[in-house]
Every structure is written in C-alpha cells, then in structure tokens.
Design an enzyme around this catalytic site. Structure first.
Site, PDB file in Angstrom:
ATOM      1  N   LYS A 162       2.807  -3.719   6.300  1.00 39.29           N
ATOM      2  CA  LYS A 162       2.943  -4.118   4.717  1.00 39.29           C
ATOM      3  C   LYS A 162       4.462  -3.699   4.373  1.00 39.29           C
ATOM      4  O   LYS A 162       5.281  -4.560   3.617  1.00 39.29           O
ATOM      5  CB  LYS A 162       2.237  -2.777   4.102  1.00 39.29           C
ATOM      6  CG  LYS A 162       0.712  -3.156   4.147  1.00 39.29           C
ATOM      7  CD  LYS A 162       0.419  -4.107   3.158  1.00 39.29           C
ATOM      8  CE  LYS A 162      -1.117  -4.544   3.246  1.00 39.29           C
ATOM      9  NZ  LYS A 162      -1.415  -5.683   2.509  1.00 39.29           N
ATOM     10  N   SER A 170       0.916  -1.133   0.061  1.00 36.03           N
ATOM     11  CA  SER A 170       0.064   0.073  -0.193  1.00 36.03           C
ATOM     12  C   SER A 170       0.892   1.491  -0.021  1.00 36.03           C
ATOM     13  O   SER A 170       1.962   1.253   0.647  1.00 36.03           O
ATOM     14  CB  SER A 170      -1.069  -0.139   1.186  1.00 36.03           C
ATOM     15  OG  SER A 170      -1.498   1.152   1.525  1.00 36.03           O
ATOM     16  N   TYR A 179      -0.612  -0.540  10.039  1.00 35.99           N
ATOM     17  CA  TYR A 179      -0.624  -1.146   8.678  1.00 35.99           C
ATOM     18  C   TYR A 179       0.325  -0.805   7.722  1.00 35.99           C
ATOM     19  O   TYR A 179       0.837  -1.837   7.045  1.00 35.99           O
ATOM     20  CB  TYR A 179      -2.361  -0.475   8.224  1.00 35.99           C
ATOM     21  CG  TYR A 179      -2.634  -0.974   6.846  1.00 35.99           C
ATOM     22  CD1 TYR A 179      -3.025  -2.156   6.399  1.00 35.99           C
ATOM     23  CD2 TYR A 179      -2.398   0.020   5.832  1.00 35.99           C
ATOM     24  CE1 TYR A 179      -3.379  -2.631   5.119  1.00 35.99           C
ATOM     25  CE2 TYR A 179      -2.970  -0.362   4.409  1.00 35.99           C
ATOM     26  CZ  TYR A 179      -3.497  -1.630   4.210  1.00 35.99           C
ATOM     27  OH  TYR A 179      -3.874  -2.154   2.927  1.00 35.99           O
TER      28      TYR A 179
END
Lengths: 325, 325
Positions: free
Chosen positions: A157, A127, A153
């Site tokens: 990632k 992302s 998050y």
C-alpha cells in the site's frame, strides 16, 4: 456525460461506494464496477434508471490485456477509484499473490491511466497498516511518524502511495490516497483481513451465527463505519488538489474503541443471546498483525481537508442492525 | 572463499568501495564489479594479487537476462552492494529511464537474489533525498519525519527501501539501506546529480578547470567525504541484523556546512587562483531540487549502530588534493 471506474467493486466498500455514486451523481454519470468476478448490482440500487447507468465488468487486473480493455483513450474516466487488493492476512500468507495484485496490477493501472487519460483523478484506498507499532500513548499524524509497515500488505500500500504522489507531483495523474481505519460493520462474509473479526463479531451474531474473537477483549482498535468511509472516499475526490500540499496521503478519521466496547454495544442492541455467539479463541498469527497496528491517530489533517468524523459506535451498529430488517 | 558483487561500480563510490574491499578482505575473497560499461580496475588497486581477485563485468541490469547471468545459484555471493542508479537530475529529466533503472532493475535483482541465494546480505545505497523540505530548524531523524520525496529519484529510492525492509522482515534477504549525504569531493567527472556542483566546485579547480556554482553561496549542504562513505557502506554489512529493529534504513552521518565554507576551504588549501575558477551562475532547476533537501540531521541512530562520523572539511579537501599529487 461523465464516467467513473471502481476496481475491487465486488467487495463491501466498493458495492456501497457504487450505490452512493449512482444515488448522488448527475443522471448522465455512468459507473463501471469491476472485480475478478463480475460484481453484483448493489442491493440498494433500484432497478430502472440507476441500474441502467451501472456497468458490471469481470476483469483480472493482473492481466495487462484486461486493464488495457478496461482503460483506454476512447472512453476516458473522470475519476477512478482503486479499491481492489489482497487483504492483510492474505498478503502475508501468499507473498507472490499479494505483490502481484496490490503492487504490480495497481502500478500497471497507474501507468495505463497516465498513458491514456493523463491527469485523471485517482482515489486509492490505502490503509493505516502502513504504520508499524508505536510507543504506548503515541498519537500518529501524517507528519510525525515515518510509516514502517510490519506487513507485506502495508508495504505494498505504501509503495503505491509513493508512486501516486510522484505521479501527482509530475502531473501524470491527480492522485489521492486515503488510509482507511478498520471498517466495521462490513456486511458480507468474513474476509482475509486480519481485522476481519472486528466486523465478524457484530455481523455474524446478527445473522444468528457464531463468530470467533481471536484477540484479547481489551485490544484497542481504530474503526470507522462504512457510512463514513464511503462519504470520505467520495470526499477524497472533491478536495482541491492544491489543498494536499506535498503529500496526497491522508489518514482518515476513526473512532478509538476496545473490543470489549464492541461486545457491550452488541449486547445492548442485540441482547445477551447475540453476545453469547461470540467465542473467544486466541489466534497468535492474527494477534501479531493486529498488535502491529497503532490505534491512536490525530485526525487534524483529515478534518482540515474536510473529511468527516465517524458516527458513534452505537449508532453505527444500530444502522447495521436496521439494514438487516 | 567468499564472493562479493558491486553494481554501479563504474561510479566513483563503487570504485573506491571495490578498492577498499580488496584491500581489507581475506585473500580468498573475490570482488565482481559491474556497470553498463565494464568498470575499470580502480587506480589504487595494485596489479598482482589484488587485481587477480577482481572481476569486471559489463552488464545492463535493466535486462533480466543480464541479471540472471550475473546472479545465479551456482556462484552465490556473500554480500551484494547495490550502487547502480540514475541520479537525481537524470531521474527528474527522464522519468522512464529513472524508474526502469532505479526501481525496476533493482527490484528484479532483489527477486533474483531471493530466488537464487535466499538470505543473502544486500547493502543498498539510498539517499537523504527520500526527505522533502522541512520547517526551518527541524532536525530530521529516522523516527520523527515521514519521508515525502519531492523527486522521482527520492521516490524510487524509498520504494526500494520499503521492499528491502519487507524482504528482510520475511527472511528473503538480509537488507541494509544507507541513506547517503551528498558525497564530496567525488573524483571523476561532473554527474547528473543535482548535487554534482558540491564536488565540482572543489574538484574542477584542483584540475585547473572552471566550475559552475548554480546555487547561492549561503546554501547549507549536508555532506560526507568519500573516505567516510566507503567506511560506512562497509560497516552497513557488518551491523548485526537484529540491531536494526523494525527498519533496515539508516541516515548516514554527515557534516552541515555552507557552500561558502567550501569555497573558503578551497581558497585556504588551493589558493585564490583555484577559488577564482568557481563561477556563480544561478540555475533554477538545480536550485529547486537542492532546496527540497533538508540539511539538518540527527545521526544518533547511525552512531548507535556503529557508523562513523565524518572527518573535518579541511581534512577532507586536503586528502582530495593529496590524492592528485
């Protein structure tokens, strides 16, 4: 005979990817799709031949035993698409769950692939949330800015990207990490992504439902249509590994637009009644996460590697509206 | 009453750091030093008071039980210095061992600290090996180049940095990651670092022993004396956390020199007999790792945060030679 695995295939992108793989691959290709709950057969997959090449598996990938069953030397995959994960708001709200799913389960899968089918091609959806905020006007490329995620998050990632890169460098796997812009318009339901509203404000009105806009209308966003995302995830598989150089990570192309432009496009295609279904209701938590993402990207590397630019916003929303007809 | 923990304290930097902590901290500060084998009392620690405040523990940090014994709520530390690790050549030669020690054990420690003494200050020694090679002449800063490690060692260090940053952002811990230049002159024995020769070619001749130079003499290296390194690791603890901004990682200052300049300094201080003890014997494996490190760094951020510049090379080698007298 070739065999493909997609994790997180109950999600919107996973479903679209599975359908596209069945549509475009050779008739002897089987596609295994998995998620915590057995993913449905994508609506666009015709029954008969295509459906018969689709295998749907319920698996909790945080369980090593479940991973071991799904991935074993007796049935090697040609390509594994890793799409599962707890999304941005979810990982921020529940740290333990986020790290268990986004980091630990994915790492376990990489190790299992390394052990049972060394060298297998792995496409990982990362992302652009690996980046934190930038100075106004700064245009991010893969080579000019260190990713400093401001979310768990994004951190998780990024860690998987680093592992995938090292595993690829050592020849354990053949990894490719594509950093996705905000995908819109997602079908389905609102998600636990802080960016969920970027789809909600189009999708919900087209279903005659209200949607909440939690950020200011002049907020810029870097988006990509699901059609282009699926195309580019598939392309990630087909890039010759040598072309990546030292890093297997790519920022996928997107479109820079403001929320206002999305609302205008909604009104243009859906009329003022649909536009009126979007209610502005500021949410500081969501806004803080969204503001931490930069919307300015240089897609030169992606283009050089053959990834596609996105279709225009109006075209994107028209296609979404058309898919409902 | 305050209490400090140093892991990897059997290593040269850990020993020096322990001695300096005992020398400079208040008389009620205790220092626990640990390594796989119980670390010795640093030679410079006088017996008596200082020695009585030093606790030496043998612990295999890859064992959760050993970590749990070392770190528990009944005896919280004020600061934890994480220095343990498998070095660059070692991690490249044995992937499983490197990842177990450099990544898994360190992550387990972070989680244990988070659980038992939340908010504790953690100083982590990372490495400039988080960066891969750069275009000739490119000067690296913390903000102009994404780290793309070309070694498993660098990858593992970088992953811990990302975790430490996220844990700090969330308030689980108060982390600080300092990326060390090549430390020279290290006392002790040659290590499993690819950069070991940068100390070996000075230390061994001063002990009357031969040393191998595995790279070309015009190879540039970015070094730092142990005196400055210890000073800067201690300083990392004292920087106000707000000063770091979004990232807890800092590239420590160093000196840009060539191997030839080191050999010249060796001859200047030790005479031609010592210089003659360095034998050139090219090692492609070592050279490949060393060439993947950039020797050009901009230390502006470190200086802004109050970290010290290194002493001149000649002064460094004189101090090393003096320490043997």
């Amino acid at each position: 005979m070739s065999s493909i695995l997609i994790t997180g295939a109950g999600g919107y992108v996973g479903q679209e990817l599975a359908a596209e793989l069945l549509r475009t691959s050779s008739p002897d290709t089987t596609v295994t799709i998995t998620d915590v709950q057995a993913p449905p057969v994508p609506p666009s997959v015709a029954s008969g031949d295509a459906a018969s090449r689709l295998k749907t598996v319920a698996a909790d990938l945080t369980s090593p035993q479940a991973v071991d069953e799904l991935i074993n030397e007796s049935a090697p995959y040609e390509t594994v698409f890793l799409l599962h994960g707890i999304m941005s708001s979810g990982s921020e709200a529940n740290f333990d769950l986020g790290i268990k799913v986004n980091l630990d389960s994915t790492r376990y899968i990489l190790d299992r692939l390394k052990a049972t089918m060394p060298g297998v091609k792995v496409v990982f959806t990362s992302s652009l949330a690996v980046y934190g905020p930038t100075k106004p006007g700064f245009v991010i490329s893969e080579s000019n800015l260190p990713p400093v995620p401001l979310s768990s998050y994004g951190s998780q990632k990024l860690i998987i990207e680093i592992l995938l890169n090292d595993y690829s460098r050592r020849g354990f796997l053949d990894g490719r990490a594509v950093r996705l812009p905000t995908v819109t318009v997602r079908a389905g339901k609102p998600t636990q992504a802080a960016s969920s509203f970027v789809s909600d404000i189009i999708r919900e009105p087209f279903h005659g439902k209200k949607a909440i806009l939690p950020v200011a209308k002049d907020t810029p966003v870097w988006i990509c249509s699901p059609y282009t995302i699926v195309k580019n995830i598939l392309h990630a598989r087909d890039v010759p590994k040598e072309a990546f150089g030292d890093s297997r990570s790519v920022n996928l192309p997107g479109l820079l637009i403001t929320v206002q432009e999305m609302l205008d496009a909604l009104e243009q295609i859906g009329g003022p009644e649909k536009r009126a279904l979007v209610e502005e209701k500021y949410d500081a938590d969501v806004d803080r996460i969204v503001q931490s993402w930069s919307p300015l990207f240089d897609s030169a590397r992606a283009r050089e590697l053959g990834f596609a630019d996105d279709i225009p916003l109006i075209e994107n929303i028209k296609r979404f509206a058309g898919s409902l007809a």
